[in-house]
Design a protein around this motif. Structure first.
Motif, PDB file in Angstrom:
ATOM      1  N   LEU A  54      28.702 -21.706   8.298  1.00 38.66           N
ATOM      2  CA  LEU A  54      29.389 -21.312   7.057  1.00 38.66           C
ATOM      3  C   LEU A  54      30.805 -21.870   7.035  1.00 38.66           C
ATOM      4  CD1 LEU A  54      29.081 -19.485   4.504  1.00 38.66           C
ATOM      5  CD2 LEU A  54      30.242 -17.711   5.794  1.00 38.66           C
ATOM      6  N   LEU A  84      24.560 -17.947  -2.426  1.00 41.21           N
ATOM      7  CA  LEU A  84      25.648 -18.888  -2.143  1.00 41.21           C
ATOM      8  C   LEU A  84      25.098 -20.309  -2.075  1.00 41.21           C
ATOM      9  CD1 LEU A  84      28.685 -19.199  -1.292  1.00 41.21           C
ATOM     10  CD2 LEU A  84      27.829 -19.315   1.035  1.00 41.21           C
ATOM     11  N   GLY A  85      23.927 -20.439  -1.435  1.00 41.28           N
ATOM     12  CA  GLY A  85      23.284 -21.744  -1.364  1.00 41.28           C
ATOM     13  C   GLY A  85      23.030 -22.293  -2.755  1.00 41.28           C
ATOM     14  N   VAL A 123      23.975 -29.059   1.797  1.00 46.88           N
ATOM     15  CA  VAL A 123      22.847 -28.399   1.151  1.00 46.88           C
ATOM     16  C   VAL A 123      21.806 -27.969   2.181  1.00 46.88           C
ATOM     17  CG1 VAL A 123      21.008 -28.712  -0.515  1.00 46.88           C
ATOM     18  CG2 VAL A 123      23.289 -29.544  -1.003  1.00 46.88           C
ATOM     19  N   LEU A 144      23.570 -15.102   0.970  1.00 44.05           N
ATOM     20  CA  LEU A 144      23.666 -16.491   1.404  1.00 44.05           C
ATOM     21  C   LEU A 144      22.684 -17.369   0.635  1.00 44.05           C
ATOM     22  CD1 LEU A 144      24.196 -15.986   5.207  1.00 44.05           C
ATOM     23  CD2 LEU A 144      25.785 -17.080   3.637  1.00 44.05           C
ATOM     24  N   LEU A 180      26.275 -23.425  -4.224  1.00 45.77           N
ATOM     25  CA  LEU A 180      26.769 -24.684  -3.663  1.00 45.77           C
ATOM     26  C   LEU A 180      25.996 -25.868  -4.233  1.00 45.77           C
ATOM     27  CD1 LEU A 180      27.333 -23.719   0.065  1.00 45.77           C
ATOM     28  CD2 LEU A 180      29.037 -24.039  -1.714  1.00 45.77           C
ATOM     29  N   THR A 202      30.861 -25.542   6.492  1.00 44.04           N
ATOM     30  CA  THR A 202      30.447 -25.927   5.136  1.00 44.04           C
ATOM     31  C   THR A 202      31.538 -25.625   4.118  1.00 44.04           C
ATOM     32  OG1 THR A 202      28.227 -25.312   5.830  1.00 44.04           O
ATOM     33  CG2 THR A 202      28.541 -25.739   3.501  1.00 44.04           C
ATOM     34  N   TYR A 245      13.847 -18.601  -0.178  1.00 41.12           N
ATOM     35  CA  TYR A 245      15.140 -18.124  -0.671  1.00 41.12           C
ATOM     36  C   TYR A 245      14.977 -16.826  -1.450  1.00 41.12           C
ATOM     37  CZ  TYR A 245      18.649 -21.934  -0.392  1.00 41.12           C
ATOM     38  OH  TYR A 245      19.588 -22.832  -0.015  1.00 41.12           O
ATOM     39  N   ASN A 258      22.680 -27.077   5.140  1.00 40.99           N
ATOM     40  CA  ASN A 258      23.329 -25.890   5.704  1.00 40.99           C
ATOM     41  C   ASN A 258      23.102 -24.681   4.807  1.00 40.99           C
ATOM     42  OD1 ASN A 258      24.242 -27.594   7.617  1.00 40.99           O
ATOM     43  ND2 ASN A 258      26.351 -27.677   6.856  1.00 40.99           N
ATOM     44  N   ALA A 259      23.129 -24.934   3.494  1.00 40.65           N
ATOM     45  CA  ALA A 259      22.933 -23.836   2.551  1.00 40.65           C
ATOM     46  C   ALA A 259      21.562 -23.201   2.726  1.00 40.65           C
ATOM     47  CB  ALA A 259      23.111 -24.328   1.122  1.00 40.65           C
ATOM     48  N   SER A 260      20.569 -23.976   3.157  1.00 39.15           N
ATOM     49  CA  SER A 260      19.255 -23.364   3.381  1.00 39.15           C
ATOM     50  C   SER A 260      19.153 -22.814   4.802  1.00 39.15           C
ATOM     51  CB  SER A 260      18.135 -24.369   3.120  1.00 39.15           C
ATOM     52  OG  SER A 260      18.144 -25.369   4.108  1.00 39.15           O
TER      53      SER A 260
END
Lengths: 153, 656
Positions: B367, B289-290, B245, B286, B293, B370, B181, B247-249
């Motif tokens: 996105l 954003l992750g 979560v 992103l 979230l 989610t 990340y 999806n966030a990664s």
């Protein structure tokens, strides 16, 4: 139109077409796969559709869990302390499933007013309550006081 | 006293990081080399003090200092020492400290490894990273300090680490994910520095590429580890849940993958520049954003920590500043960017453009799925969730398309390619892939869907195309095959390795989705059940005491084709400190199949609810992920980056 412009136009059209198709497909797939959440009160008032995949949640009513002694079929009730909804499920319940615990069940309402669940979710923290359940309880004015051994700052 | 030093060290790090985000930037703007030269010592200093505070927190865990609130909430005297170490990042505050430490580590690495960079670029890169670091240090100190005390009423015993997190997977998964990340912050910093200096050229792409590759590779590893951990620890035997979560990664990974490819085009051909910059900005946004979230608690997820609106708000503002600021800068500067060459409609550039578009489409889909529930909720239009079928319906076909073009792209020439020889080249491998794929699946029992065939055929397609390409390259020159193989650059092998990883991953997904067998059963002692060629005999359970838990341990004998094969011991554990019940599945791993047994709950008469699973090729999922990671590292370690960077730096000095 000169060839270079033409080529560019082709690329732009290709991208626009791709984006258009994918947005269309995305929205279609999205509309097919959203599961709305209903509280026991909403279900009791007949707001939940029959035969459509929905989510329902609340606290598991104390003493309501009945297991079949031949199979993995289990019946229990969830409540927001206003109304109750019977849930039928066949399979392994999550570790944190307990009477008095907040859960979310995913499934379809049948004609007899029972939720035929295909999935039961309880989160992996005993102080945790699914936000949908918390909100449903708050709306009904029945939010229980937290009682974990979490140390407050 | 010692925990206060931890806070103190963080404050010192914050001061250094504020200096880092200003002095070198101003220096770079004015061309003042002295000011720029502050960047390096400031980076080292910031890392040093953050490391100190991290060590202090670890120490507090090891000595059971329950006067520190974070330790009291996440540890226990009965916890083994290695879990005390990993408990440091088991909760929100500590994982944020780990995040900050990782970021400081990347900054340190950039500061120490970039002697080849022109001074002003290095100053700007470190300056931008300093801004990001300042943001996160402020976040830590203002909203989530891990050193807050519970005085004078400190508890004698801690609340214990969440048992789900007491596992090897948790020791390694979060640090890797964070490193990935946060690694995109380096790509982001390079992009912003290039925009600021107005030198968005091939040299910039060349500097940025190895860093981006490494960050991407580590993120790949982090996601792979996360999937593996969820598989064996959550007790369900699933490997991807489309959990918000996850999806966030996945989103930064998808954009990061696009970025890795787009950087290649920018470096080799000098086109796609502004798109590349945009991808770098989005990959990092992103990632943020992750973080938002996960940290803000707006999501219902296994990963959600205790919620705190203040924290969510802080990250949201930070996100707004970073995205807004960088897009504004982009809008102001992107128009100055000129392409250095053109390319034909059939060319590798076009193929990579297709790759980028498809990856962006998948990312957009994820996105949307989610954020849609959050949006609807925020508008007060009800609560809903988006199910896995949505994500599968879109990512599977687009992913298949991606693989199809990947096979073509790798053999297409840069700049311009004649269509006819290309098609000629493709026919044989494609036919072979179809034949091999159908032969592989045809004799297999069970129901293969069209998508199973597609997945396996495309995997063969990638394999065939890789072999075609390598054999052509080897035969092209006059020297021996072995000589030629050795002459191929390391980055080429990295690319092939990563692409074959995609093929292996596709086989894993296709096979395990189609041929997974699962039985949820009620089993009394002595009962048996057949799954595929395996027979499971339930022998009953025993009570076992662990260090910080008690357990019901079941014994299942397994027969393979009616001959004794192995014995499996799944457990149901009760972690005493928190009263948590945990399923410890037992598995028998293999390259071509896993056996997976998990206990449900105890029923009357010694019977248990038991889940038996036969999971073919499930290891290939993670094997594919590891191959992609390895490919990324291999490509990043190509010696040409260092050589060319040095040459470019020399050129810069001569020009200056």
């Amino acid at each position: 139109m000169n060839p270079k412009r033409k080529k560019r136009l082709l690329i732009v059209l290709f991208i626009l077409g791709g984006v258009g198709v994918s947005v269309g497909l995305t929205l279609f797939a999205l509309s097919q796969n959203i599961n709305l959440f209903y509280s026991p009160t909403q279900i009791a008032q007949g707001e939940a559709p029959v035969g459509t995949r929905i989510r329902a949640g609340g606290m598991v009513v104390e003493g309501s869990v009945k297991r079949d002694n031949k199979s993995l079929r289990v019946e229990f009730e969830v409540t927001d302390f206003e109304n109750k909804v019977p849930v039928v499920y066949s399979g392994i319940l999550p570790d944190l499933f307990r009477e008095g615990q907040g859960i979310v069940a995913q499934g379809e309402m049948d004609a007899s007013g029972k939720l035929q669940a295909v999935e039961v979710l309880a989160k992996h923290d005993e102080n945790y309550m699914p936000p949908e359940v918390a909100e449903a309880l708050e709306k009904a004015g029945k939010m229980p006081k937290p009682s974990g051994q979490e140390f407050n700052k | 006293m010692i925990p206060e030093l931890g806070t103190y060290a963080l404050v010192l790090a914050l001061i250094l990081s504020v200096l880092l985000s200003t002095i070198p930037m101003v220096g770079a703007h004015r061309g003042n080399l002295l000011w720029i030269s502050f960047a390096k010592p400031l980076s080292v200093g910031a890392f040093f003090f953050i490391a100190i505070s991290f060590v202090i927190l670890t120490h507090a865990f090891l000595v059971n200092d329950f006067s520190v609130s974070y330790v009291a909430n996440n540890s226990n005297t009965a916890l083994p020492w290695y879990y005390k170490m990993s408990a440091v990042w088991g909760g929100h505050e500590g994982s944020l400290l780990l995040w900050v430490l990782t970021l400081a580590g990347w900054i340190l690495a950039v500061a120490l490894k970039s002697d080849d960079l022109p001074a002003d670029i290095l100053g700007r890169v470190l300056g931008v990273l300093g801004i990001v670091l300042t943001g996160f240090l402020l976040f830590t100190l203002l909203t989530s300090s891990p050193f807050e005390r519970l005085l004078p009423r400190s508890p004698a015993e801690g609340a214990d680490l969440n048992p789900l997190l007491q596992d090897f997977g948790l020791i390694v998964h979060p640090p890797m994910l964070y490193m990935g990340y946060v690694g995109f912050s380096v790509a982001f910093a390079f992009a912003i520095a290039a925009l600021l200096s107005g030198r968005l050229d091939a040299a910039w792409a060349r500097w940025s590429r190895p860093w981006t590759n490494i960050a991407w590779a580590i993120l790949t590893l982090g996601i792979t580890l996360g999937s593996w951990w969820a598989y064996y620890e959550l007790g369900w035997g699933g490997w991807w849940f489309w959990d918000p979560v996850e999806n966030a990664s996945l989103m930064p990974w998808l954009v990061g993958t696009a970025l890795v490819h787009s950087l290649a085009v920018t470096e080799k051909r000098g086109v796609f520049k502004s798109w590349t910059v945009l991808l770098a900005i989005f990959a990092f946004s992103l990632s943020l954003l992750g973080t938002f979230l996960v940290r803000s608690g707006v999501l219902t997820s296994v990963h959600a920590f205790a919620t705190d609106p203040e924290r969510g708000f802080f990250i949201l503002v930070f996100l707004g500043v970073v995205i807004g600021g960088s897009l504004l800068l982009y809008a102001l500067r992107a128009s100055e960017v000129k392409s250095e060459s053109s390319f034909g409609l059939v060319s590798r550039e076009t193929m990579l453009l297709v790759n980028n578009v498809l990856l962006a489409v998948i990312c957009f889909t994820v996105l949307l799925g989610t954020l849609y529930p959050l949006l609807i909720d925020a508008l007060g239009m009800g609560k809903l969730s988006v199910g896995p079928p949505y994500f599968n319906a879109l990512s599977v076909p687009v992913g298949a398309l991606l693989m199809f073009f990947l096979g073509i792209g790798a053999v297409t020439r840069w700049r311009r390619q004649d269509g006819k020889p290309l098609v000629k080249q493709l026919v044989l491998p494609f036919v072979a892939a179809v034949v091999l794929g159908v032969l592989t699946l045809f004799w297999r029992e069970g129901e293969a869907t069209l998508w199973t065939y597609t997945g396996v055929i495309l995997a063969f397609w990638l394999l065939n195309m890789a072999l075609t390409d390598i054999s052509q390259r080897v035969r092209r020159r006059s020297s021996s095959v072995w000589e030629n193989l050795k002459k191929l650059p390391r980055s080429y092998y990295g690319m092939q390795m990563a692409h074959l990883g995609v093929a292996v991953l596709a086989v894993g997904i296709a096979m395990v989705s189609a041929f997974n067998e699962q039985r949820d059963l009620r089993m009394s002692p002595g009962e048996s059940q057949r799954v595929g060629d395996y027979t499971f005999i339930f022998e009953g359970t025993q009570h076992v005491e662990g260090p910080n838990f008690t357990s019901d341990k079941a014994t299942l004998r397994v027969l393979y084709k009616d001959k004794p094969y192995t014995v499996m011991y799944p457990e149901k554990r009760l972690y005493t400190a928190r009263g948590n019940v945990m399923t410890e599945a037992d598995l028998d791993p293999g390259l071509f199949r896993d056996l997976y047994v998990a206990l449900g709950e105890e029923l009357e008469g010694g019977a248990w609810a038991i889940r038996l699973q036969f999971k073919p090729y499930v290891r290939w999922l993670w094997l594919g992920g590891l191959m992609m990671m390895f490919g990324g590292f291999l490509a990043a370690s190509d010696p040409r980056y260092r050589k060319q960077a040095r040459r470019a730096a020399k050129q810069e000095t001569v020009n200056a």
